[in-house]
Design a protein around this motif. Structure first.
Motif, PDB file in Angstrom:
ATOM      1  N   CYS A  82      -2.522  -5.961 -12.969  1.00  0.00           N
ATOM      2  CA  CYS A  82      -3.096  -6.257 -11.656  1.00  0.00           C
ATOM      3  C   CYS A  82      -2.431  -5.412 -10.571  1.00  0.00           C
ATOM      4  O   CYS A  82      -3.098  -4.901  -9.661  1.00  0.00           O
ATOM      5  CB  CYS A  82      -2.939  -7.740 -11.321  1.00  0.00           C
ATOM      6  SG  CYS A  82      -3.994  -8.854 -12.262  1.00  0.00           S
ATOM      7  N   ASP A  83      -1.107  -5.282 -10.662  1.00  0.00           N
ATOM      8  CA  ASP A  83      -0.381  -4.459  -9.691  1.00  0.00           C
ATOM      9  C   ASP A  83      -0.870  -3.008  -9.742  1.00  0.00           C
ATOM     10  O   ASP A  83      -1.068  -2.365  -8.704  1.00  0.00           O
ATOM     11  CB  ASP A  83       1.123  -4.490  -9.985  1.00  0.00           C
ATOM     12  CG  ASP A  83       1.723  -5.877  -9.818  1.00  0.00           C
ATOM     13  OD1 ASP A  83       1.134  -6.703  -9.097  1.00  0.00           O
ATOM     14  OD2 ASP A  83       2.785  -6.132 -10.430  1.00  0.00           O
ATOM     15  N   LEU A  84      -1.048  -2.486 -10.963  1.00  0.00           N
ATOM     16  CA  LEU A  84      -1.536  -1.116 -11.109  1.00  0.00           C
ATOM     17  C   LEU A  84      -2.931  -0.960 -10.522  1.00  0.00           C
ATOM     18  O   LEU A  84      -3.234   0.032  -9.851  1.00  0.00           O
ATOM     19  CB  LEU A  84      -1.520  -0.712 -12.591  1.00  0.00           C
ATOM     20  CG  LEU A  84      -0.153  -0.321 -13.138  1.00  0.00           C
ATOM     21  CD1 LEU A  84      -0.116  -0.422 -14.663  1.00  0.00           C
ATOM     22  CD2 LEU A  84       0.202   1.106 -12.696  1.00  0.00           C
ATOM     23  N   ALA A  85      -3.772  -1.955 -10.778  1.00  0.00           N
ATOM     24  CA  ALA A  85      -5.126  -1.903 -10.207  1.00  0.00           C
ATOM     25  C   ALA A  85      -5.055  -1.881  -8.683  1.00  0.00           C
ATOM     26  O   ALA A  85      -5.770  -1.111  -8.027  1.00  0.00           O
ATOM     27  CB  ALA A  85      -5.937  -3.106 -10.690  1.00  0.00           C
ATOM     28  N   GLN A  86      -4.187  -2.714  -8.111  1.00  0.00           N
ATOM     29  CA  GLN A  86      -4.059  -2.768  -6.650  1.00  0.00           C
ATOM     30  C   GLN A  86      -3.568  -1.430  -6.100  1.00  0.00           C
ATOM     31  O   GLN A  86      -4.065  -0.956  -5.068  1.00  0.00           O
ATOM     32  CB  GLN A  86      -3.097  -3.884  -6.254  1.00  0.00           C
ATOM     33  CG  GLN A  86      -2.987  -4.086  -4.758  1.00  0.00           C
ATOM     34  CD  GLN A  86      -2.678  -5.526  -4.395  1.00  0.00           C
ATOM     35  OE1 GLN A  86      -2.401  -6.356  -5.247  1.00  0.00           O
ATOM     36  NE2 GLN A  86      -2.735  -5.828  -3.110  1.00  0.00           N
ATOM     37  N   ALA A  87      -2.628  -0.814  -6.778  1.00  0.00           N
ATOM     38  CA  ALA A  87      -2.113   0.478  -6.330  1.00  0.00           C
ATOM     39  C   ALA A  87      -3.202   1.552  -6.394  1.00  0.00           C
ATOM     40  O   ALA A  87      -3.312   2.398  -5.496  1.00  0.00           O
ATOM     41  CB  ALA A  87      -0.912   0.883  -7.174  1.00  0.00           C
ATOM     42  N   VAL A 104      -6.470   0.990  -6.229  1.00  0.00           N
ATOM     43  CA  VAL A 104      -7.460   0.674  -5.196  1.00  0.00           C
ATOM     44  C   VAL A 104      -7.017   1.242  -3.855  1.00  0.00           C
ATOM     45  O   VAL A 104      -7.823   1.801  -3.094  1.00  0.00           O
ATOM     46  CB  VAL A 104      -7.678  -0.851  -5.098  1.00  0.00           C
ATOM     47  CG1 VAL A 104      -8.453  -1.207  -3.825  1.00  0.00           C
ATOM     48  CG2 VAL A 104      -8.433  -1.369  -6.312  1.00  0.00           C
ATOM     49  N   ALA A 105      -5.706   1.103  -3.548  1.00  0.00           N
ATOM     50  CA  ALA A 105      -5.180   1.633  -2.286  1.00  0.00           C
ATOM     51  C   ALA A 105      -5.385   3.144  -2.191  1.00  0.00           C
ATOM     52  O   ALA A 105      -5.529   3.690  -1.093  1.00  0.00           O
ATOM     53  CB  ALA A 105      -3.701   1.289  -2.145  1.00  0.00           C
ATOM     54  N   GLY A 134       0.809  -1.217   0.000  1.00  0.00           N
ATOM     55  CA  GLY A 134       0.000   0.000   0.000  1.00  0.00           C
ATOM     56  C   GLY A 134       0.840   1.264   0.000  1.00  0.00           C
ATOM     57  O   GLY A 134       0.376   2.335   0.398  1.00  0.00           O
ATOM     58  N   ASP A 135       2.075   1.170  -0.455  1.00  0.00           N
ATOM     59  CA  ASP A 135       3.006   2.302  -0.479  1.00  0.00           C
ATOM     60  C   ASP A 135       2.658   3.246  -1.631  1.00  0.00           C
ATOM     61  O   ASP A 135       2.406   2.813  -2.756  1.00  0.00           O
ATOM     62  CB  ASP A 135       4.436   1.770  -0.655  1.00  0.00           C
ATOM     63  CG  ASP A 135       5.494   2.843  -0.428  1.00  0.00           C
ATOM     64  OD1 ASP A 135       5.475   3.853  -1.156  1.00  0.00           O
ATOM     65  OD2 ASP A 135       6.327   2.656   0.478  1.00  0.00           O
ATOM     66  N   GLY A 136       2.680   4.538  -1.361  1.00  0.00           N
ATOM     67  CA  GLY A 136       2.319   5.530  -2.366  1.00  0.00           C
ATOM     68  C   GLY A 136       3.297   5.607  -3.528  1.00  0.00           C
ATOM     69  O   GLY A 136       2.954   6.135  -4.594  1.00  0.00           O
ATOM     70  N   ASP A 137       4.534   5.110  -3.335  1.00  0.00           N
ATOM     71  CA  ASP A 137       5.522   5.147  -4.422  1.00  0.00           C
ATOM     72  C   ASP A 137       5.297   4.056  -5.464  1.00  0.00           C
ATOM     73  O   ASP A 137       5.986   4.036  -6.494  1.00  0.00           O
ATOM     74  CB  ASP A 137       6.942   4.987  -3.856  1.00  0.00           C
ATOM     75  CG  ASP A 137       7.381   6.198  -3.048  1.00  0.00           C
ATOM     76  OD1 ASP A 137       6.817   7.292  -3.269  1.00  0.00           O
ATOM     77  OD2 ASP A 137       8.276   6.051  -2.191  1.00  0.00           O
ATOM     78  N   ALA A 138       4.360   3.165  -5.213  1.00  0.00           N
ATOM     79  CA  ALA A 138       4.162   2.026  -6.122  1.00  0.00           C
ATOM     80  C   ALA A 138       3.769   2.480  -7.519  1.00  0.00           C
ATOM     81  O   ALA A 138       4.292   1.965  -8.515  1.00  0.00           O
ATOM     82  CB  ALA A 138       3.095   1.082  -5.558  1.00  0.00           C
TER      83      ALA A 138
END
Length: 377
Positions: free
Chosen positions: A332-337, A339-340, A304-308
């Motif tokens: 998927c990673d982008l979607a998760q970032a 969503v956070a 959930g890091d903002g730098d992702a």
């Protein structure tokens, strides 16, 4: 013969109607004759209810569609063991003599076949390769079983270690977790026989992902660290960086943010400079600064890091278009970032793209993650 078609179909979340359409699509692509649409609907229903046996022609199609073996489709009794032959010395000696004649040229042919399967898998997914991969492993296992002396066994064992690890990752992607675990065990045994610490470390580290997917992230972290120990000083710099990046991802999934960031720093420090991605000493490893940026973004997104997001969009811009499955994971990673950050519209668009790519490769593993992320919106 009983079968598990209904279970296999439900893993893919396909209806019977979808299965019929996929059978027809596969038949058109491969110029095969199949029954009419109406008859196929009846066949699928009767196959699943045990009223009709799945013939060889349709079994071959179903294996390719679902990425399963006969054992997984029909159960463990699918291949009944042949009765032991009394005597059989002539046949045994013949096979030993054949194995003794396995030359370095033949070993290279085995490795070239593995490379071809790896390339097709990367671009088209693992499901359609199940028969080819099964046959390839069988040929390598036979060659090793009947090879006698170390100078013949070690090159074959090295080729088997690489092929078994690829087959294991393909099985994991197809949702066949027990097959994946068994193939990793085969790869590790072959690597030990070949006295190849790098192959042993790689197979062990990838096996950690099976544990994570099975709900044991802490055990997965322990195993990937054991992989680093097994590789030791004989690990190439690129593989060392890969092992640290894998540790970082698994630490993120295990809820160990500080350990994750330390492992990411170690991966960056170990990675050789330049744009070259392929490890000449470990052909299954692709890792350069672009790939590592994507991996860093993946781990940070899990935390959930903002730098992702910054890392992931850089990785998306640099993504190799032939890495179809990896790009699905990146989406998927982008979607998760997103969503956070509660940016749900952007998350939905990346999930839509990820789903399209996962459908192209038949990745059960990515589809499962897509569904999990969709439910969080």
């Amino acid at each position: 013969m009983s079968n598990r078609l209904r279970e296999v179909r439900k893993v893919r979340a396909w209806s019977q109607e979808r299965l019929v359409r996929e059978i027809e699509r596969y038949a058109r692509q491969h110029v095969l004759d199949v029954a009419s649409t109406a008859s196929l609907h009846v066949y699928v229903s009767e196959w699943e209810n045990g009223r009709r046996q799945i013939g060889d022609r349709y079994a071959r199609i179903l294996r390719a569609l679902f990425g399963v073996t006969d054992e997984e489709l029909f159960g463990r009794d699918a291949q009944a063991a042949a009765p032991p032959e009394v005597g059989g010395y002539d046949e045994l000696i013949s096979r030993i003599d054949s194995a003794r004649n396995v030359s370095l040229t033949m070993v290279k042919t085995f490795m070239d076949q593995t490379e071809l399967l790896r390339t097709v898998d990367r671009q088209m997914g693992a499901a359609s390769l199940v028969d080819q991969m099964t046959g390839h492993l069988s040929s390598l296992e036979d060659a090793l079983t009947f090879a006698v002396l170390p100078e013949t066994r070690r090159p074959v064992a090295r080729a088997l270690a690489g092929a078994a690890t690829l087959a294991a990752w393909q099985a994991l992607d197809a949702g066949a977790v027990e097959r994946a675990w068994r193939h990793y065990e085969l790869g590790k045994r072959a690597a030990q026989e070949a006295d190849e610490p790098m192959y042993l470390a790689h197979a062990t580290a990838e096996q950690a992902y099976v544990l994570n997917d099975a709900g044991r992230p802490a055990m997965a972290v322990d195993l990937v660290r054991e992989a680093q120990r097994l590789g030791g000083s004989q690990t190439s710099p690129r593989l060392r960086a890969w092992l640290f990046a894998a540790e970082a991802e698994l630490c993120a999934k295990a809820g160990l943010p500080d350990d994750c960031r330390r492992a990411l720093d170690k991966a960056v420090a170990a990675l050789p400079e330049g744009e070259e991605a392929r490890d000449p000493d470990m052909l299954s490893i692709f890792l350069n600064s672009g790939h590592l940026t994507r991996w860093r973004g993946n781990a940070l997104a899990l935390l959930g890091d903002g730098d992702a997001l910054a890392n992931l969009y850089v990785a998306l811009d640099a993504a190799d278009p032939t890495f179809i499955r990896a790009t699905s994971g990146l989406r998927c990673d982008l979607a998760q970032a997103h969503v956070a950050r509660e940016e749900f519209d952007q998350a939905q668009e990346h999930l839509r793209q990820a789903r399209l790519l996962a459908n192209r490769t038949g990745s059960v593993r990515h589809r499962r993650r897509i569904e999990q992320l969709t439910q969080s919106l």
